[in-house]
Design an enzyme around this catalytic site. Sequence first.
Site, mmCIF file in Angstrom:
data_model
loop_
_atom_site.group_PDB
_atom_site.id
_atom_site.type_symbol
_atom_site.label_atom_id
_atom_site.label_comp_id
_atom_site.label_asym_id
_atom_site.label_seq_id
_atom_site.Cartn_x
_atom_site.Cartn_y
_atom_site.Cartn_z
ATOM 1 N N TYR A 190 0.858 -1.181 0.000
ATOM 2 C CA TYR A 190 0.000 0.000 0.000
ATOM 3 C C TYR A 190 0.902 1.241 0.000
ATOM 4 O O TYR A 190 1.675 1.446 0.921
ATOM 5 C CB TYR A 190 -0.872 -0.062 1.262
ATOM 6 C CG TYR A 190 -1.798 1.080 1.550
ATOM 7 C CD1 TYR A 190 -2.060 2.101 0.643
ATOM 8 C CD2 TYR A 190 -2.465 1.120 2.779
ATOM 9 C CE1 TYR A 190 -2.932 3.125 0.953
ATOM 10 C CE2 TYR A 190 -3.346 2.142 3.080
ATOM 11 C CZ TYR A 190 -3.575 3.146 2.168
ATOM 12 O OH TYR A 190 -4.430 4.163 2.482
ATOM 13 N N LYS A 194 -1.891 -1.397 -3.620
ATOM 14 C CA LYS A 194 -2.887 -0.327 -3.581
ATOM 15 C C LYS A 194 -2.116 0.970 -3.673
ATOM 16 O O LYS A 194 -1.376 1.323 -2.747
ATOM 17 C CB LYS A 194 -3.670 -0.363 -2.261
ATOM 18 C CG LYS A 194 -4.626 0.810 -2.140
ATOM 19 C CD LYS A 194 -5.203 1.005 -0.742
ATOM 20 C CE LYS A 194 -6.110 2.240 -0.780
ATOM 21 N NZ LYS A 194 -6.529 2.686 0.536
#
Lengths: 376, 376, 376, 376
Positions: A135, A162
């Site tokens: 992420y 992400k």
Amino acid sequence: MRIPEGAIVVMLTPFDNKGKINESQVRKLVSFLIEKNVDGIFPVSSSGEYVHMDMAERKFLIDIVIDEARSRVDIIPGTGATCYHQSIELANYAKDKGCSAIVLHGPYFFKNTDEVVEGHIRKVAESVDIPIFVYNIPFFANEVTPQIVERLAYLSNIVGIKDSSGNMVNVMNLLEMTKKVKPDFKVLVGVEEIMLPALLMGARGCMTATAGILPEFMVGIWNAYLNGNINLAYNLQFAILPLIRKMKSFNFPQGFKEALSVRGIEMGPPKMNYSREALLKLADLRERLRLEIAGLLERYFSQALINCRVQEKDSKFNYPQFGSKLLEKKYPDCTLCGNCASRDSVNKEMSSSGAQKEIIERIVENTLRRIIDEIR
Amino acid sequence: MRIPEGAIVVMLTPFDNKGKINESQVRKLVSFLIEKNVDGIFPVSSSGEYVHMDMAERKFLIDIVIDEARSRVDIIPGTGATCYHQSIELANYAKDKGCSAIVLHGPYFFKNTDEVVEGHIRKVAESVDIPIFVYNIPFFANEVTPQIVERLAYLSNIVGIKDSSGNMVNVMNLLEMTKKVKPDFKVLVGVEEIMLPALLMGARGCMTATAGILPEFMVGIWNAYLNGNINLAYNLQFAILPLIRKMKSFNFPQGFKEALSVRGIEMGPPKMNYSREALLKLADLRERLRLEIAGLLERYFSQALINCRVQEKDSKFNYPQFGSKLLEKKYPDCTLCGNCASRDSVNKEMSSSGAQKEIIERIVENTLRRIIDEIR
Amino acid sequence: MRIPEGAIVVMLTPFDNKGKINESQVRKLVSFLIEKNVDGIFPVSSSGEYVHMDMAERKFLIDIVIDEARSRVDIIPGTGATCYHQSIELANYAKDKGCSAIVLHGPYFFKNTDEVVEGHIRKVAESVDIPIFVYNIPFFANEVTPQIVERLAYLSNIVGIKDSSGNMVNVMNLLEMTKKVKPDFKVLVGVEEIMLPALLMGARGCMTATAGILPEFMVGIWNAYLNGNINLAYNLQFAILPLIRKMKSFNFPQGFKEALSVRGIEMGPPKMNYSREALLKLADLRERLRLEIAGLLERYFSQALINCRVQEKDSKFNYPQFGSKLLEKKYPDCTLCGNCASRDSVNKEMSSSGAQKEIIERIVENTLRRIIDEIR
Amino acid sequence: MRIPEGAIVVMLTPFDNKGKINESQVRKLVSFLIEKNVDGIFPVSSSGEYVHMDMAERKFLIDIVIDEARSRVDIIPGTGATCYHQSIELANYAKDKGCSAIVLHGPYFFKNTDEVVEGHIRKVAESVDIPIFVYNIPFFANEVTPQIVERLAYLSNIVGIKDSSGNMVNVMNLLEMTKKVKPDFKVLVGVEEIMLPALLMGARGCMTATAGILPEFMVGIWNAYLNGNINLAYNLQFAILPLIRKMKSFNFPQGFKEALSVRGIEMGPPKMNYSREALLKLADLRERLRLEIAGLLERYFSQALINCRVQEKDSKFNYPQFGSKLLEKKYPDCTLCGNCASRDSVNKEMSSSGAQKEIIERIVENTLRRIIDEIR
């Protein structure tokens, strides 16, 4: 092993008046999201203010979400931390509880070197047995560059990224660089405004807070994309931009929490200490969000349409000029399922949509004046 | 109410092999610092990696330090957090345990507006009954601007500011702006390199990690300043700059932890996951820190001098040209207590100090070559 | 070769209504500054908006300043550029015209690597035969780190550094690192708020815009420092901080230009296109600057005192607590020449100045002083 | 009035050995670009190092480009400056010479407020009679936010925006916000990596340096998009990402200049002073760029295909999985004109393209080893 993809919700956390997790509202939210056909739920998220919770609370939140979800949807909790010990502990807990994967951003607080950021994620990945979405959220935590992601992708349980930088150059490079390492590596976009362009470039979905606030739209974009109805996806994507700007206009993530409260979830008092003046602005914002959300749902998912799943296929690849007359005309002709009973009423609403903006603006103005009068 | 000032130690935290607080080493460190006459100890600090500890560990660390200190020195723990609930809980605990004051930086992780940063500190200040040092550390947490500090200074228990921005314009403005609000408001500097200039402008001490690693120097600067021996303070201040640059050359705060381990405190394995290559660099750095610290102590605080308190007063305000011949000559004539038995041996050391740099460099080089050979 | 030091003026540039250099006002400004005993003038400066001038204008400005100065003061023009060709051309011109030295910041516009920044300055230094002050101004141009400066200091015509980062850690490291390379390397500070602390640490003066706006104060600090009257220097340094904050409150450098216009120099219309609203704010700011400057000059350098050179020597090194009774009392007793005849008339001037705003400000000031007295 | 759109070239500037504009190479470059069917040329650009040129050189460059282009293509010069006077002068010159439009970024050097940035562009727009593309390039000049652009779009001659932030959230908001003000407002993307996603969202082209280095690809993406062959556009877009990363790996814009020299344009010596070591790295980079560019052209635009205009239409909207087997297979079946004589040979090339990467990599490796040997 099926790796989650699609419209995944970065779940905001409802708190009670004492600042503790509000279990009943969490359950209500999870149910709401599953009804709306979201593809996954990401609790213990940054937007969900996990940094305000201790380890026991984070685990408790996972417990509730898992229990309420009853395996109907993928649960992918966040395990962000300042050092790997905490991330490993929470990742193992998530694995034991049956979560599908975890999300892991770079360490935060200290400004670590790229090498240490990579070492942090590598250590967690090598210590746990659960799929991991890396992420990148440079606003809050140490940046995870595409170069770091490329190297990490060689680890078997690093399954996706992400990216919340908003930087599309990153997204493009991630798609290109990781595909060479692992063909099924999933690039998910963490910024709601760019879901569609990312999908069109090969991303496999989003993880965003807006997917929990307007699941109809984010699920709608994903399904329309899957069905090849880019026209519809395009309209849905652009329709939500003004709302997102409004939610971002207040100290993050409070604007998003207000918007979710409009959908019927009690979020509890803000975690930060806002001045009386700021709270008045917040009340005003909530009212504006209410009107905007109502308008969006009414226009694109009116009562009669709300249970329709997107089915239509538009074989012509013919991007509308956004905001053009053509688009306005086109909309009632081709969007959504098309065999809806209440079609005419929808069309009527649509035909008056020119005046809609003025009406909303008038309502907003009146509401504001009333509030100001009350304050005086 | 006496508010702490002087050479206050930002305490690094010794951990054991499992990553938990190492109680015996914490006690050893506290004793070491008290013996060295530091003016206060600040546990649960950023440099002390409090962000890696949960609430129970933070409280436990306060317990140990308070218990070991036995009221011989002010204990001023940090209470930084992402939201006010945690800060209030820890501040109340600190109060109950008998701490003299607390330190509180802006919220971190989220990028809050100035208004929210001020609201955070205001909320804590209004909820607890203990003196508070506001703490500006823009590298890790939301910035607390001089304007915010000025407004907060009107609260009775906001008693001072620790500024770690390194920005002297901030320090000057803080001195000027807060004096108007509260004459005895204490500006402490959080950056070791600028203690003396800050003192000369009206700051009342420092809170720095180096005060725990080289307490002789930081206490020395403070005492020399109090005694009006600016000459000595000046020499001590400049003498430590190369060491600080070395400690900062590695991923923060690991370089500082290595330096403290050189003083005999077992700090435990690093909290971050360093590569084998990085660990070799770290071993090399530790060796260089060892030589530099030894050299500094030998030159300025040799065995015989080590227990002397700075007493001399230099009535002439006559700044030496740093690094000039004058300074070199001046040093043995005027520094430290002057009635030390081992004076001559010190002088002898001094006279050969020209060659000292080369000797150290040679040792370092040899060590490095040996290590490289070993690696091969 | 004598290298400039002391209170050096970063010269703002007066323009005419067509946006061209206003020769007569430049001459007036240079004369004013020389009368005020500044130690040097730095035309073609960043604050002087050299970036708005082409090469011919930059040369013309040097011509005027050199001609007007008639060797009474060092002229040290800026030669900043985006690439070395332009810097070399202007440096050679400065040399031919008899300038004492030049100032050279890192290249700007592109974000160059440290290596390229160093290469840029090195190329200029090796191509010209004039002393060079390296200039670190990270807000506008590529940063020149202390490490780069240290390496550049080995070049014979790199004689000093103007550091405008505001970062005192930089200043300390520069003092320490360059002294080893070149004992007479001059560190000048480019930020007006920190002249005194920098001097006390070994800096040899300042290059600041405020030295041109309030030369009395900046020359005063330098002379007081040279005379060992740190007390006076301290008072002068702190006295100007509120004015500097005001000048910085408007889009840079317009606030500084307004302040200089208060001293009688016609600066011409702003170079940027301000809205009507902004221009009203600017007019308001100018009025406030006028009052503040008048008050500062009156208090510290009243008519009768204005030609007095700082003479007093305070042999006691006894820093006043800023803002304390002691300071307030001390002021009329001990500052400046102390035997001023026109004291009373000054007081009369004070009481008769009629602007509404000034009255309000005086009321506020008086009220504040009364409250402060009560608190004491 | 037709406003330029499509694949517009941010033109790099060839210099001669004395650092002056190399007229013959500029002409050669303009001819090359027109032959390659680019949609416009943007001289006096940031990547073209306009900041190193004075006003006379900027005008001279416009003269050459206009003269060589002979109205065959739109010329849209940059008019960036630190203040509006220079921008207006150059914009008027461009108008007189027959340029189609100008490009104008925010002021640079000083950090101006949003209000001043807007005022700068507004002043120029109101002072000249030529269409203007606002240009957001936050890396080099003051940011022009979407909010500023929205307000400026009300001016009749503000016709579009070139956004080089890389931030797709910006691009989306710009598309949405400006369409409401001016339906035909053109959003052009300034970052080569994201041309296709921007087009698919409604952008009307790009202004990028890569359009001048690999016009085949950028023109190819634009034409494929216009023809609805998203598949081909997609392949072309992703194919160039590794090359762009290589060009960006050296101090900007030198990597881009090296790549253009590979296409046969003599760019002259670098404008910055590179060390011998850096120049060796640059030589190495050029060799790698040569191989990569050759490979790209060979694969996608082999000799026989090079003059083919993209004609095919792919009625199925069916995004390939990038890098998948499908894509590899699909490519020879559906790309480019399809009726090319040398089809088979192309296919043969293609079928061996799996091995191509290894071959190139081997060549690179060998070259590097040879160079290293030579250096030793």
